[in-house]
Design an enzyme around this catalytic site. Sequence first.
Site, PDB file in Angstrom:
ATOM      1  N   PRO A 152      -8.540 -79.554 -92.976  1.00 37.20           N
ATOM      2  CA  PRO A 152      -9.892 -79.296 -92.467  1.00 37.20           C
ATOM      3  C   PRO A 152     -10.911 -80.033 -93.342  1.00 37.20           C
ATOM      4  CG  PRO A 152      -9.072 -77.381 -93.675  1.00 37.20           C
ATOM      5  CD  PRO A 152      -7.944 -78.374 -93.615  1.00 37.20           C
TER       6      PRO A 152
ATOM      7  N   GLN B 104     -10.794 -72.150 -89.198  1.00 38.07           N
ATOM      8  CA  GLN B 104     -10.980 -71.714 -90.578  1.00 38.07           C
ATOM      9  C   GLN B 104     -12.304 -70.967 -90.703  1.00 38.07           C
ATOM     10  OE1 GLN B 104     -12.159 -74.327 -93.971  1.00 38.07           O
ATOM     11  NE2 GLN B 104     -10.103 -73.838 -94.700  1.00 38.07           N
TER      12      GLN B 104
ATOM     13  N   CYS C  20     -12.778 -74.295-100.798  1.00 44.36           N
ATOM     14  CA  CYS C  20     -13.913 -75.199-100.711  1.00 44.36           C
ATOM     15  C   CYS C  20     -14.808 -75.082-101.944  1.00 44.36           C
ATOM     16  CB  CYS C  20     -14.721 -74.868 -99.466  1.00 44.36           C
ATOM     17  SG  CYS C  20     -16.159 -75.918 -99.348  1.00 44.36           S
TER      18      CYS C  20
ATOM     19  N   LYS D 201      -6.098 -70.964 -97.380  1.00 47.43           N
ATOM     20  CA  LYS D 201      -6.138 -72.269 -98.068  1.00 47.43           C
ATOM     21  C   LYS D 201      -6.844 -72.065 -99.406  1.00 47.43           C
ATOM     22  CE  LYS D 201      -7.328 -77.129 -97.416  1.00 47.43           C
ATOM     23  NZ  LYS D 201      -8.604 -77.341 -98.125  1.00 47.43           N
TER      24      LYS D 201
ATOM     25  N   ASN E 104      -1.118 -79.993-100.679  1.00 46.30           N
ATOM     26  CA  ASN E 104      -2.283 -80.811-100.312  1.00 46.30           C
ATOM     27  C   ASN E 104      -2.888 -81.426-101.573  1.00 46.30           C
ATOM     28  OD1 ASN E 104      -5.675 -80.052 -99.884  1.00 46.30           O
ATOM     29  ND2 ASN E 104      -4.708 -81.676 -98.705  1.00 46.30           N
ATOM     30  N   GLY E 105      -3.439 -82.620-101.376  1.00 40.09           N
ATOM     31  CA  GLY E 105      -4.172 -83.284-102.456  1.00 40.09           C
ATOM     32  C   GLY E 105      -3.612 -84.655-102.781  1.00 40.09           C
ATOM     33  N   ASP E 106      -4.443 -85.679-102.517  1.00 40.01           N
ATOM     34  CA  ASP E 106      -4.120 -87.055-102.917  1.00 40.01           C
ATOM     35  C   ASP E 106      -2.851 -87.618-102.278  1.00 40.01           C
ATOM     36  OD1 ASP E 106      -6.345 -86.733-104.457  1.00 40.01           O
ATOM     37  OD2 ASP E 106      -5.304 -86.765-106.386  1.00 40.01           O
TER      38      ASP E 106
ATOM     39  N   GLY F  89      -5.877 -85.184 -95.981  1.00 33.26           N
ATOM     40  CA  GLY F  89      -7.297 -85.174 -95.639  1.00 33.26           C
ATOM     41  C   GLY F  89      -7.893 -86.560 -95.644  1.00 33.26           C
ATOM     42  N   ARG F  90      -8.431 -86.967 -96.805  1.00 32.04           N
ATOM     43  CA  ARG F  90      -9.220 -88.195 -96.874  1.00 32.04           C
ATOM     44  C   ARG F  90      -8.458 -89.438 -96.446  1.00 32.04           C
ATOM     45  NH1 ARG F  90     -10.869 -87.003-102.833  1.00 32.04           N
ATOM     46  NH2 ARG F  90      -8.771 -86.135-102.663  1.00 32.04           N
TER      47      ARG F  90
HETATM   48  C1  LIG Z   1     -15.655 -84.351 -96.443  1.00 32.97           C
HETATM   49  C2  LIG Z   1     -14.724 -83.207 -96.771  1.00 32.97           C
HETATM   50  C3  LIG Z   1     -14.891 -81.972 -96.158  1.00 32.97           C
HETATM   51  C4  LIG Z   1     -14.031 -80.896 -96.447  1.00 32.97           C
HETATM   52  N1  LIG Z   1     -14.197 -79.696 -95.794  1.00 32.97           N
HETATM   53  C5  LIG Z   1     -13.324 -78.687 -96.004  1.00 32.97           C
HETATM   54  C6  LIG Z   1     -13.405 -77.486 -95.245  1.00 32.97           C
HETATM   55  O1  LIG Z   1     -14.242 -77.302 -94.351  1.00 32.97           O
HETATM   56  N2  LIG Z   1     -12.488 -76.515 -95.520  1.00 32.97           N
HETATM   57  C7  LIG Z   1     -11.511 -76.668 -96.482  1.00 32.97           C
HETATM   58  O2  LIG Z   1     -10.703 -75.761 -96.688  1.00 32.97           O
HETATM   59  N3  LIG Z   1     -11.413 -77.797 -97.198  1.00 32.97           N
HETATM   60  C8  LIG Z   1     -12.288 -78.811 -96.966  1.00 32.97           C
HETATM   61  N4  LIG Z   1     -12.132 -79.995 -97.645  1.00 32.97           N
HETATM   62  C9  LIG Z   1     -10.977 -80.166 -98.564  1.00 32.97           C
HETATM   63  C10 LIG Z   1      -9.779 -80.788 -97.829  1.00 32.97           C
HETATM   64  O3  LIG Z   1      -9.288 -79.929 -96.818  1.00 32.97           O
HETATM   65  C11 LIG Z   1      -8.619 -81.099 -98.797  1.00 32.97           C
HETATM   66  O4  LIG Z   1      -8.202 -79.897 -99.387  1.00 32.97           O
HETATM   67  C12 LIG Z   1      -9.033 -82.086 -99.896  1.00 32.97           C
HETATM   68  O5  LIG Z   1      -9.770 -83.169 -99.363  1.00 32.97           O
HETATM   69  C13 LIG Z   1      -7.807 -82.621-100.654  1.00 32.97           C
HETATM   70  O6  LIG Z   1      -6.942 -83.310 -99.778  1.00 32.97           O
HETATM   71  P1  LIG Z   1      -6.916 -84.930 -99.701  1.00 32.97           P
HETATM   72  O7  LIG Z   1      -6.718 -85.446-101.092  1.00 32.97           O
HETATM   73  O8  LIG Z   1      -5.752 -85.245 -98.786  1.00 32.97           O
HETATM   74  O9  LIG Z   1      -8.239 -85.359 -99.137  1.00 32.97           O
HETATM   75  C14 LIG Z   1     -12.992 -81.066 -97.382  1.00 32.97           C
HETATM   76  C15 LIG Z   1     -12.827 -82.320 -98.002  1.00 32.97           C
HETATM   77  C16 LIG Z   1     -13.673 -83.388 -97.716  1.00 32.97           C
HETATM   78  C17 LIG Z   1     -13.439 -84.713 -98.377  1.00 32.97           C
END
Ligand SMILES: Cc1cc2nc3c(=O)[nH]c(=O)nc-3n(C[C@H](O)[C@H](O)[C@H](O)COP(=O)(O)O)c2cc1C
Length: 350
Positions: free
Chosen positions: A16, A70, A100, A142, A203-205, A227-228
């Site tokens: 998300p 969520q 978050c 989460k 999750n993460g990176d 995510g990203r």
């Molecule tokens: C722009 C942005 C918005 C996000 N919004 C949420 C959110 O609404 N709820 C949530 O649980 N995490 C949110 N996250 C965190 C991501 O779900 C994820 O945990 C985090 O980016 C790490 O994963 P990644 O390294 O694959 O990006 C957000 C992250 C980013 C970059």
Amino acid sequence: MKIGSFELPNHLFVAPMAGVTDRPFRQLCKALGAGYAVSEMVTSRKDLWNSLKTSRRANHEGEAGPIAVQIAGTDAAMMAEAAAYNIDRGAQIIDINMGCPAKKVCNKWAGSALMQDEALALQIVEAVVAACVPRGVPVTLKMRTGWCQTHKNAVALARAAESAGVQMVTVHGRTREQGYGGQAEYDTIAAVKAALRIPVVANGDITSPEKAREVLRRTGADALMIGRAAQGRPWIFREIAHFLATGEPLAPPLVVEVQRLLLEHLQDHYALYGEYTGVRSARKHIGWYVKALPGGEAFRAHMNTLEDCRTQVQAVADFFDELGVRMDRMPAAVMHTSDTQDEEHMELAA
Ligand SMILES: Cc1cc2nc3c(=O)[nH]c(=O)nc-3n(C[C@H](O)[C@H](O)[C@H](O)COP(=O)(O)O)c2cc1C
């Protein structure tokens, strides 16, 4: 891979991301190999439910199930009410946000700040489970690894949540204090996995198929959440799936395929947001798609000067037509997790 009674097609999830993983983007990720997607967080504040932003987030028309929403908030009764409200609007799974780090969320003692008050966190979990489970709706959670380096309480909190009836836990391998800085660590995720019977998602990176395999190996997790790395590259899910299944990299997509995907994405985006907001909020998606491409930076700047759907669509079509003359396939992935964007997210409101 199951969440409650929902059987998922695979174990690759799109994370998300507020302002990013709206319905059109989630659908695109699912079409390109994501087995599951969670909506952007919806606030538990009733006074905001009728806002355009929240009602767009609670709109799941045509979305492939299971529909997971969520919720974020600080008050157990309000969170239970928010869960019920979203179930009435089509949610089939409710995810509680304790991950978050956004200031506007944490200042109100929500998101990952909840990890600092385990008693309150548990009260919220219990109230949401009580609102959802009798209606056949599983509750998931989460979280991060903890509040700070010296208070990594993910294992304790995840265990308590499991006992309270939570059916899946996702752990982002950073503490709240880290925001998006430093690197995700996977030992705490492995410890959570070892401590629970319910599915655990890492999750993460996770930015490449190789990293996906490595995180699965290091954590033993049941699923991965990305995510990203999916921004502007929603086909990463099929690339990871292919690599995990065969050990071989999948060829990057054809330029014409990406052109088609992006143009379809834009149409879905405009349909949800309307022309004024749609054209403006589409710019970031377009920017991510073209970022690593030749001429991409100049094109991003040009995009900010276009103010209607027709010229935006035409510019995108022309850009990819020209790119297609130079190359058949997209260049192999170049990773781009932008700091600015993460800082913006830190400021985002629920
Ligand atoms: C722009 C942005 C918005 C996000 N919004 C949420 C959110 O609404 N709820 C949530 O649980 N995490 C949110 N996250 C965190 C991501 O779900 C994820 O945990 C985090 O980016 C790490 O994963 P990644 O390294 O694959 O990006 C957000 C992250 C980013 C970059």
